[in-house]
Enzyme design. Structure first.
Site, mmCIF file in Angstrom:
data_model
loop_
_atom_site.group_PDB
_atom_site.id
_atom_site.type_symbol
_atom_site.label_atom_id
_atom_site.label_comp_id
_atom_site.label_asym_id
_atom_site.label_seq_id
_atom_site.Cartn_x
_atom_site.Cartn_y
_atom_site.Cartn_z
ATOM 1 C CB ILE A 115 34.639 43.209 85.748
ATOM 2 C CG1 ILE A 115 33.950 42.965 84.410
ATOM 3 C CG2 ILE A 115 36.267 43.890 85.329
ATOM 4 C CD1 ILE A 115 33.641 44.196 83.965
ATOM 5 C CB SER A 116 34.905 37.629 84.509
ATOM 6 O OG SER A 116 34.433 36.926 85.861
#
Ligand code: SAH
Length: 211
Positions: free
Chosen positions: A61-62
């Protein structure tokens, strides 16, 4: 929606606003989205640190700042239909869904697509459609899109995605190999493409490039 926690608010002020995110809608969406629900239980303690986190299958997940910055660069408008390539955890989709009419998101790893679909439904997001397919093809049946965002990095811009961008539309993507540049592509009303480079980024590669 749940109340934002103290760590969530601290992250918002110290990592996001302080670094130039001023779009009220983007800040509001970040505040209202429980990032801890989008990461595995073992990572929850880090959900409000401004770092990417593993979500399984070698994917991440960024980091929140990048999500915020890419969303601001996308310049989302309330009536927009948006295509996202790389659903991952569904977090970026959730942020976008609070700013636009409809989010269509494509994920190539089936279990990730399924998990994101389940979570987004459970959290009550109603304007997100998740599909498991290869993003290199975009989503031709539903094109054109007002906005397109890639959260996995291709080595070059997939031609189908440029095609599926509406004239007057915008695409934001990381492009490159192990390190990439974040680019913003504008298609003018006559279909002409303009492209500018924003800053260096590091995303997971976009797999499945057609031969
Ligand atoms: N937007 C996500 C970030 C996910 S990381 C989030 O908010 O969590 C990028 C994702 O792109 C990974 O889940 C990866 O499986 C997916 N991906 C890689 N290549 C793809 C392709 N060709 N088509 C669709 N998804 C792809």
């Amino acid at each position: 929606m749940e109340m934002p926690s103290a760590p969530a608010m601290k992250m918002l002020h110290q990592q996001i606003e302080a670094r130039g995110i001023h779009h009220p809608g983007v800040l509001g969406a970040l505040r209202d989205t429980p990032r801890e629900r989008f990461v595995p239980p073992a990572e929850r303690a880090h959900a409000y640190h401004d770092i990417p986190l593993p979500i399984g299958f070698g994917q991440t997940i960024s980091q929140p700042f990048i999500v915020a910055s890419m969303t601001q660069l996308l310049d989302p408008r309330t009536g927009d239909r948006v295509l996202e390539i790389g659903t991952g955890s569904g977090y970026q989709s959730a942020i976008l869904s609070q700013l636009v009419r409809q989010v269509y998101t494509v994920e190539i790893v089936e279990p990730l697509a399924k998990a994101a679909r389940t979570l987004l439904t459970e959290l009550g997001y109603k304007n997100i459609t998740v599909r498991c397919s290869n993003g290199w093809q975009g989503w031709p049946e539903l094109a054109p899109f007002d906005r397109i965002i890639l959260t996995a990095a291709p080595t070059e811009l997939p031609p189908a995605l440029i095609e599926q961008l509406r004239p007057g539309g915008r695409l934001v993507a990381p492009i490159g190999d192990s390190w990439q540049e974040l680019i913003v592509v504008d298609k003018d009303p006559f279909g002409k493409i303009q492209r500018r480079v924003e800053y260096p980024v590091a995303f997971v590669p976009m797999v499945g490039k057609p031969k």
